[in-house]
Design a protein around this motif. Structure first.
Motif, PDB file in Angstrom:
ATOM      1  N   PHE A 256       0.802  -1.221   0.000  1.00 58.41           N
ATOM      2  CA  PHE A 256       0.000   0.000   0.000  1.00 58.41           C
ATOM      3  C   PHE A 256       0.839   1.277   0.000  1.00 58.41           C
ATOM      4  CE2 PHE A 256      -2.989  -3.120   1.784  1.00 58.41           C
ATOM      5  CZ  PHE A 256      -4.105  -2.878   1.002  1.00 58.41           C
ATOM      6  N   HIS A 257       1.983   1.283   0.660  1.00 57.18           N
ATOM      7  CA  HIS A 257       2.732   2.520   0.869  1.00 57.18           C
ATOM      8  C   HIS A 257       4.123   2.425   0.255  1.00 57.18           C
ATOM      9  CE1 HIS A 257      -0.483   3.692   3.581  1.00 57.18           C
ATOM     10  NE2 HIS A 257      -0.318   2.552   4.248  1.00 57.18           N
ATOM     11  N   THR A 258       4.411   3.340  -0.644  1.00 54.26           N
ATOM     12  CA  THR A 258       5.725   3.385  -1.288  1.00 54.26           C
ATOM     13  C   THR A 258       6.793   3.722  -0.258  1.00 54.26           C
ATOM     14  OG1 THR A 258       4.676   4.132  -3.337  1.00 54.26           O
ATOM     15  CG2 THR A 258       7.059   4.435  -3.149  1.00 54.26           C
ATOM     16  N   GLN A 259       7.874   2.984  -0.256  1.00 55.62           N
ATOM     17  CA  GLN A 259       8.937   3.210   0.714  1.00 55.62           C
ATOM     18  C   GLN A 259      10.232   2.567   0.242  1.00 55.62           C
ATOM     19  OE1 GLN A 259       8.363   0.599   4.335  1.00 55.62           O
ATOM     20  NE2 GLN A 259       6.395   0.200   3.327  1.00 55.62           N
ATOM     21  N   PRO A 260      11.370   3.110   0.649  1.00 58.41           N
ATOM     22  CA  PRO A 260      12.632   2.424   0.362  1.00 58.41           C
ATOM     23  C   PRO A 260      12.712   1.134   1.163  1.00 58.41           C
ATOM     24  CG  PRO A 260      12.991   4.299   1.811  1.00 58.41           C
ATOM     25  CD  PRO A 260      11.565   4.367   1.368  1.00 58.41           C
ATOM     26  N   TYR A 261      13.600   0.250   0.752  1.00 58.64           N
ATOM     27  CA  TYR A 261      13.684  -1.083   1.350  1.00 58.64           C
ATOM     28  C   TYR A 261      12.288  -1.726   1.377  1.00 58.64           C
ATOM     29  CZ  TYR A 261      18.348   0.395   2.764  1.00 58.64           C
ATOM     30  OH  TYR A 261      19.639   0.836   2.752  1.00 58.64           O
ATOM     31  N   SER A 262      11.650  -1.709   0.206  1.00 58.95           N
ATOM     32  CA  SER A 262      10.263  -2.178   0.090  1.00 58.95           C
ATOM     33  C   SER A 262      10.155  -3.623   0.572  1.00 58.95           C
ATOM     34  CB  SER A 262       9.803  -2.086  -1.368  1.00 58.95           C
ATOM     35  OG  SER A 262       9.939  -0.761  -1.840  1.00 58.95           O
ATOM     36  N   PRO A 263       9.220  -3.872   1.502  1.00 62.41           N
ATOM     37  CA  PRO A 263       9.117  -5.220   2.080  1.00 62.41           C
ATOM     38  C   PRO A 263       8.309  -6.175   1.217  1.00 62.41           C
ATOM     39  CG  PRO A 263       7.539  -3.771   3.127  1.00 62.41           C
ATOM     40  CD  PRO A 263       8.306  -2.915   2.149  1.00 62.41           C
ATOM     41  N   LEU A 264       8.664  -7.437   1.281  1.00 63.11           N
ATOM     42  CA  LEU A 264       7.862  -8.506   0.693  1.00 63.11           C
ATOM     43  C   LEU A 264       6.950  -9.049   1.781  1.00 63.11           C
ATOM     44  CD1 LEU A 264       7.564 -10.369  -1.921  1.00 63.11           C
ATOM     45  CD2 LEU A 264       8.926 -12.009  -0.613  1.00 63.11           C
ATOM     46  N   VAL A 265       5.664  -9.160   1.481  1.00 62.05           N
ATOM     47  CA  VAL A 265       4.687  -9.650   2.456  1.00 62.05           C
ATOM     48  C   VAL A 265       4.346 -11.097   2.139  1.00 62.05           C
ATOM     49  CG1 VAL A 265       2.387  -9.348   3.430  1.00 62.05           C
ATOM     50  CG2 VAL A 265       3.741  -7.345   2.803  1.00 62.05           C
ATOM     51  N   ILE A 266       4.516 -11.956   3.119  1.00 65.14           N
ATOM     52  CA  ILE A 266       4.144 -13.362   2.973  1.00 65.14           C
ATOM     53  C   ILE A 266       2.864 -13.588   3.775  1.00 65.14           C
ATOM     54  CG2 ILE A 266       4.822 -15.746   3.413  1.00 65.14           C
ATOM     55  CD1 ILE A 266       7.715 -14.870   3.147  1.00 65.14           C
ATOM     56  N   GLY A 267       1.813 -14.050   3.112  1.00 64.44           N
ATOM     57  CA  GLY A 267       0.537 -14.270   3.771  1.00 64.44           C
ATOM     58  C   GLY A 267      -0.150 -12.955   4.087  1.00 64.44           C
ATOM     59  N   VAL A 277      -1.833  -4.514   5.906  1.00 64.37           N
ATOM     60  CA  VAL A 277      -1.964  -5.967   5.859  1.00 64.37           C
ATOM     61  C   VAL A 277      -1.866  -6.506   7.278  1.00 64.37           C
ATOM     62  CG1 VAL A 277      -1.019  -8.120   4.965  1.00 64.37           C
ATOM     63  CG2 VAL A 277      -0.918  -6.051   3.572  1.00 64.37           C
ATOM     64  N   ASN A 278      -2.884  -7.232   7.686  1.00 62.41           N
ATOM     65  CA  ASN A 278      -2.896  -7.826   9.016  1.00 62.41           C
ATOM     66  C   ASN A 278      -2.349  -9.249   8.976  1.00 62.41           C
ATOM     67  OD1 ASN A 278      -4.245  -5.551  10.246  1.00 62.41           O
ATOM     68  ND2 ASN A 278      -6.127  -6.263   9.263  1.00 62.41           N
ATOM     69  N   TYR A 279      -1.568  -9.600   9.978  1.00 59.20           N
ATOM     70  CA  TYR A 279      -1.069 -10.968  10.192  1.00 59.20           C
ATOM     71  C   TYR A 279      -0.093 -11.444   9.101  1.00 59.20           C
ATOM     72  CZ  TYR A 279      -5.397 -10.630  12.870  1.00 59.20           C
ATOM     73  OH  TYR A 279      -6.405 -10.197  13.687  1.00 59.20           O
ATOM     74  N   GLY A 280       0.436 -10.522   8.319  1.00 59.63           N
ATOM     75  CA  GLY A 280       1.401 -10.914   7.300  1.00 59.63           C
ATOM     76  C   GLY A 280       2.828 -10.850   7.835  1.00 59.63           C
ATOM     77  N   LEU A 281       3.706 -11.628   7.229  1.00 59.38           N
ATOM     78  CA  LEU A 281       5.124 -11.598   7.575  1.00 59.38           C
ATOM     79  C   LEU A 281       5.847 -10.696   6.576  1.00 59.38           C
ATOM     80  CD1 LEU A 281       7.650 -12.618   9.098  1.00 59.38           C
ATOM     81  CD2 LEU A 281       7.697 -14.556   7.501  1.00 59.38           C
ATOM     82  N   GLU A 282       6.393  -9.575   7.059  1.00 58.33           N
ATOM     83  CA  GLU A 282       7.103  -8.635   6.201  1.00 58.33           C
ATOM     84  C   GLU A 282       8.603  -8.873   6.267  1.00 58.33           C
ATOM     85  OE1 GLU A 282       6.299  -4.533   6.712  1.00 58.33           O
ATOM     86  OE2 GLU A 282       4.202  -4.664   6.085  1.00 58.33           O
ATOM     87  N   ILE A 283       9.224  -8.953   5.092  1.00 56.01           N
ATOM     88  CA  ILE A 283      10.679  -9.088   5.012  1.00 56.01           C
ATOM     89  C   ILE A 283      11.216  -7.827   4.360  1.00 56.01           C
ATOM     90  CG2 ILE A 283      12.595 -10.487   4.162  1.00 56.01           C
ATOM     91  CD1 ILE A 283      10.664 -12.843   4.003  1.00 56.01           C
ATOM     92  N   PRO A 284      11.779  -6.893   5.136  1.00 62.46           N
ATOM     93  CA  PRO A 284      12.210  -5.594   4.597  1.00 62.46           C
ATOM     94  C   PRO A 284      13.223  -5.749   3.472  1.00 62.46           C
ATOM     95  CG  PRO A 284      12.213  -5.565   6.999  1.00 62.46           C
ATOM     96  CD  PRO A 284      11.995  -6.988   6.594  1.00 62.46           C
ATOM     97  N   GLY A 285      13.017  -4.965   2.423  1.00 60.87           N
ATOM     98  CA  GLY A 285      13.968  -4.898   1.328  1.00 60.87           C
ATOM     99  C   GLY A 285      13.864  -6.004   0.301  1.00 60.87           C
ATOM    100  N   LEU A 286      13.142  -7.083   0.602  1.00 60.86           N
ATOM    101  CA  LEU A 286      13.147  -8.229  -0.306  1.00 60.86           C
ATOM    102  C   LEU A 286      12.382  -7.931  -1.594  1.00 60.86           C
ATOM    103  CD1 LEU A 286      14.120 -11.040  -0.815  1.00 60.86           C
ATOM    104  CD2 LEU A 286      12.131 -11.938   0.434  1.00 60.86           C
ATOM    105  N   LEU A 287      11.293  -7.174  -1.518  1.00 59.96           N
ATOM    106  CA  LEU A 287      10.568  -6.804  -2.728  1.00 59.96           C
ATOM    107  C   LEU A 287      11.442  -5.925  -3.623  1.00 59.96           C
ATOM    108  CD1 LEU A 287       7.971  -6.924  -4.382  1.00 59.96           C
ATOM    109  CD2 LEU A 287       7.133  -4.943  -3.088  1.00 59.96           C
ATOM    110  N   SER A 288      12.165  -4.997  -3.010  1.00 56.22           N
ATOM    111  CA  SER A 288      13.098  -4.163  -3.784  1.00 56.22           C
ATOM    112  C   SER A 288      14.130  -5.028  -4.496  1.00 56.22           C
ATOM    113  CB  SER A 288      13.815  -3.166  -2.859  1.00 56.22           C
ATOM    114  OG  SER A 288      12.906  -2.258  -2.292  1.00 56.22           O
TER     115      SER A 288
END
Length: 445
Positions: A256-267, A277-288
């Motif tokens: 939803f929100h543009t940011q550096p080190y864009s996170p990948l959301v799992i679930g 996103v509720n209850y998701g696992l965010e991995i910072p920078g992985l989407l970038s």
């Protein structure tokens, strides 16, 4: 149900059924040709029997694919006349070529089905190869048309008019290769795991062991290789989507929100109102990293896209997660199978490996359907990305809901018939196939 929703639902229903028939029809001829070739090289009649059994399945899915594909062709013109009026002259070439490939496939299939003991053995085998190549070409050409909707090319759009049309540029648009590669591997993986799983089930039940073991090895080999290559194709496709359809990528990731080190959301469960996103696992920078090959560059989020141009986030995100999750499951099974083939041959005789393949019977097709949901729902509200909105292309004809109900009944009935025919085919595997290998060996004369 309003007519717009009914038209979209009818196309979704038709595509949902057709994609299964088409993918099996594209891939099974290659399995059949491999079995046939092994019979020619080894003389083991089990391979001949496998090729014959699979050829009947190919004939079933060729017929159902032809019927469902014809229905889709009519639906494009009847449900989306504005789309066809403008887009038909531009991307009509792949559909024309697909028709040519279809006729070649039909002729070659006729030669193969009725050519046993009538043609030169290697010419007969070659006709089966032609069935596979022409079927695969048909699928790739249809994907070319779909990729054009995601990445329109080959024309200039000026004052509402389409000019300077270049059909070849339209067909080989920038999204064509990533989509064709991803779709082809998905077809091989989904069909391979389904076929291997059915034969694994027969092996576990100790029915016609030799016959089903030879069939299992062929299907499992294709499935394992395709599953291992699919993440590479998925990475290529995702990078293409990030470049040409950033709204789709953001919806896939519920980003939803543009940011550096864009996170990948799992679930996670997207909340489109609160933009989180509720209850998701965010991995910072992985989407970038996945998009730009570095961890710090920011990926465009939904906050930089007007709301009227945003696709439904929850549906797209859930479908993407299902596709990726099942893809990883199949890749794991593929790794285990290849380890068994190369290093742990005793695993091939274990029930636990067979049961993994049995569990994966529906996995590939569910992932296939989820992937098409991502492709189609993720492009909304556009029918032609950035050019024509879906609501502007629908027919003004009333009563589409009744057509949707009718076609739902037709497709369900068709699927019941297909399942019955396949079940009968599996049950009719002669007990002859369970003879000892030495009894199944034919001499080459």
């Amino acid at each position: 149900m309003d007519d717009f929703l009914a038209a979209r639902s009818q196309m979704a229903l038709s595509l949902g059924f057709h994609i299964i028939y088409a993918c099996i029809g594209m891939v099974m001829p290659f399995f059949m040709a491999v079995a046939h070739y092994r019979w020619l090289k080894t003389g083991d009649a089990a391979y001949k029997n496998v090729a014959k059994a699979w050829s009947k399945g190919v004939a079933i899915f060729f017929a159902t694919g032809a019927v469902s594909g014809t229905i889709l062709s009519f639906e494009l013109g009847l449900l989306w006349p504005k789309f066809m009026e403008h887009a038909g002259p531009i991307f009509g070439m792949p559909f024309s070529l697909e028709g040519t490939a279809f006729f070649i496939e039909a002729i070659a299939l006729g030669f193969f089905l009725y050519g046993w003991d009538k043609f030169n053995p290697y010419f007969h085998w070659f006709t089966g190869v032609v069935v596979g190549i022409s079927g695969l070409a048909s699928g790739i050409l249809v994907v070319a048309a779909n990729s054009w909707m995601n990445s329109p090319a080959g024309f200039d759009y000026v004052n509402g008019q389409y000019t300077n049309i270049h059909p070849m540029k339209a067909m080989f648009n920038n999204a064509w290769f990533p989509e064709a590669l991803h779709m082809t591997l998905a077809a091989f993986a989904s069909t391979g795991f389904a076929v291997a799983g059915v034969h694994a089930l027969m092996i576990v039940r100790k029915r016609n062991i030799h016959f089903h073991t030879q069939a299992f090895k062929i299907a499992a080999g294709f499935a394992a290789v395709a599953a291992l290559l699919q993440p590479l194709a998925g990475d290529i496709a995702a990078k293409s989507v990030a470049k040409r359809q950033p709204a789709k990528l953001a919806a896939m990731e519920a980003y939803f929100h543009t940011q550096p080190y864009s996170p990948l959301v799992i679930g996670g469960i997207p909340d489109e109102k609160l933009k989180k996103v509720n209850y998701g696992l965010e991995i910072p920078g992985l989407l970038s990293f996945l998009v730009y090959d570095n961890f710090h560059e920011q990926v465009m989020g939904l906050d930089q896209i007007p709301e009227k141009d945003q696709p439904p986030v929850a549906v797209t995100h859930y479908a993407f997660q299902i596709m990726v999750g099942l893809g990883m499951f199949m890749m794991l099974i593929g790794v285990l199978y290849l380890v068994a083939v190369w290093f742990k041959k005793h695993w091939l005789e274990s029930n636990w490996l067979m049961k993994l393949f049995i569990a994966a019977i529906p996995a590939g097709f569910i992932a296939l359907e989820a992937g098409w949901v991502v492709t189609e729902v993720g492009r909304q509200p556009w029918i032609i990305q950035g050019v024509m909105r879906t609501k502007d292309a629908v027919t003004p004809m009333p009563g589409i809901a009744y057509s949707f109900y009718l076609f739902t009944a037709i497709y369900i009935s068709l699927s019941v018939v297909v399942i019955f025919l396949l079940y009968r085919q599996i049950r009719m595997v002669p007990q002859l196939y369970d003879k000892k290998p030495e009894q199944l060996t034919l001499s080459h004369n």
